[in-house]
Design an enzyme around this catalytic site. Structure first.
Site, PDB file in Angstrom:
ATOM      1  N   LYS A   1       0.651  -1.385   0.238  1.00 40.56           N
ATOM      2  CA  LYS A   1       0.176   0.165   0.193  1.00 40.56           C
ATOM      3  C   LYS A   1       0.839   0.880  -0.006  1.00 40.56           C
ATOM      4  O   LYS A   1       1.453   1.766   0.806  1.00 40.56           O
ATOM      5  CB  LYS A   1      -1.048   0.344   1.337  1.00 40.56           C
ATOM      6  CG  LYS A   1      -1.896   1.004   1.305  1.00 40.56           C
ATOM      7  CD  LYS A   1      -2.757   1.646   0.626  1.00 40.56           C
ATOM      8  CE  LYS A   1      -3.977   2.702   0.862  1.00 40.56           C
ATOM      9  NZ  LYS A   1      -3.370   3.658   0.161  1.00 40.56           N
ATOM     10  N   PHE A   2       0.864   1.604  -1.019  1.00 34.39           N
ATOM     11  CA  PHE A   2       1.933   3.096  -1.300  1.00 34.39           C
ATOM     12  C   PHE A   2       1.006   4.466  -0.846  1.00 34.39           C
ATOM     13  O   PHE A   2      -0.621   4.446  -1.519  1.00 34.39           O
ATOM     14  CB  PHE A   2       1.745   3.755  -2.646  1.00 34.39           C
ATOM     15  CG  PHE A   2       3.233   2.574  -3.291  1.00 34.39           C
ATOM     16  CD1 PHE A   2       4.681   3.672  -2.989  1.00 34.39           C
ATOM     17  CD2 PHE A   2       2.609   1.282  -3.728  1.00 34.39           C
ATOM     18  CE1 PHE A   2       5.746   2.274  -3.125  1.00 34.39           C
ATOM     19  CE2 PHE A   2       4.184   0.153  -3.832  1.00 34.39           C
ATOM     20  CZ  PHE A   2       5.493   1.204  -4.127  1.00 34.39           C
TER      21      PHE A   2
END
Length: 313
Positions: free
Chosen positions: A39-40
């Protein structure tokens, strides 16, 4: 007989898929397989390659093409009709820099956007392919969309890249434990056979209940605000925090005093929603401050409490 259309199947605005928070890394149900992606925490962005142009849409539906001239140039080799979903990320010192990407997203002019593109070059972490040519791919299983996404982007290389993905739960657990040091706060989990659809059908697991948010405005006196207008990772729609504690107000007072003199406020102040959906006016400031926040309550009526000011290393 109606001739086939050669128009792109998707044009902005497109409603995006979202993820709901879960407490632990889920395992696949019997007979099913899951996909795990880092998850950026960046700026959610859809890239549309339309005819001879490129347009970019934020999660809210706002068109933000002007803010990312470097990504617009990188997207021009994509086939017409291509629509990508992903996150814009800025890297600094080997870590993701959420404050940096928000500076990019809120560039107020073409000249500032161009300067920031040179100072804070953007990367695009693509995690879905919604359309290509005249095909709308959203009804296809994620596994098929993923295969077509990687085949499309691999020849191009940075700054447009597909996010890493694994179907191995042990690899996913290793990622979850090891990627925190580069600013990856968790994982997104998807079912391989699910279509792309609006709503919180994906899942995500995070390391911490707290998150970083960028301050884009103040409610009340500029140097002693009662609350803040904030932008959270993955979203561009501002929200109003809960009332600030005395300690946080004192911490912010010094930081706000050190900011450059603000531009004259607009004739009509912008507004954002508080936890009960009321519109609150705020005074905009440059997105140069980052705070740590905790979201409390239900998804529908969550309050965003500011814990402390983030001091740059």
């Amino acid at each position: 007989m109606t001739p086939p259309s050669h128009e792109p199947p998707l044009q902005p605005p497109v409603e995006v898929a979202l993820a709901r928070v879960v407490p632990v890394l889920p395992a696949a149900p019997p007979g099913r397989r899951l996909a795990y992606e880092p998850k950026f925490d960046g700026h959610r962005l859809l890239i549309f390659r339309l005819g001879d142009t490129v347009r970019m849409q934020a999660r809210s539906g706002r068109i933000v093409t002007r803010a990312f001239p470097d990504l617009a140039a990188a997207a021009r080799p994509l086939p017409p009709g291509t629509v990508l979903d992903g996150e814009v990320v800025v890297w600094a010192g080997g870590r993701t820099d959420f404050a940096g990407v928000q500076k990019r997203a809120f560039a107020a002019s073409e000249s500032r956007a161009g300067r920031l593109a040179r100072e804070l070059p953007a990367s695009y972490a693509a995690f879905d392919l919604l359309a290509i040519g005249t095909e709308d791919l959203r009804s296809l299983p994620y596994e098929q969309r993923r295969a077509r996404l990687t085949a499309l982007l691999e020849p191009l290389g940075p700054p447009l890249q597909a996010v890493p993905m694994t179907t191995d739960p042990e690899v996913a657990a290793t990622w979850y434990a090891s990627l925190l040091e580069i600013g990856i706060e968790g994982l997104v989990i998807k079912e391989l056979d699910e279509p792309y659809r609006p709503g919180r059908h994906w899942r995500k697991v995070r390391h911490s209940e707290t998150r970083d948010a960028v301050v884009i405005g103040v409610v009340g006196p500029r140097l002693r605000p009662r609350a803040l207008a904030l932008v959270l990772p993955g979203d561009d729609a501002p929200l109003i925090s809960s009332p600030l504690s005395t300690a946080v107000r004192a911490q912010l007072s010094t930081a706000l005093r050190d900011l450059p003199d603000p531009e004259p406020p607009p004739a009509e102040l912008p507004t954002a929603l508080d936890r009960v959906g009321a519109e609150i006016a705020y005074r905009p400031i440059a997105p140069d401050l980052t705070v740590e926040v905790r979201q409390e309550g239900t998804v529908r009526h969550s309050a965003t409490r500011v814990m402390r000011l983030r001091i740059p290393d």
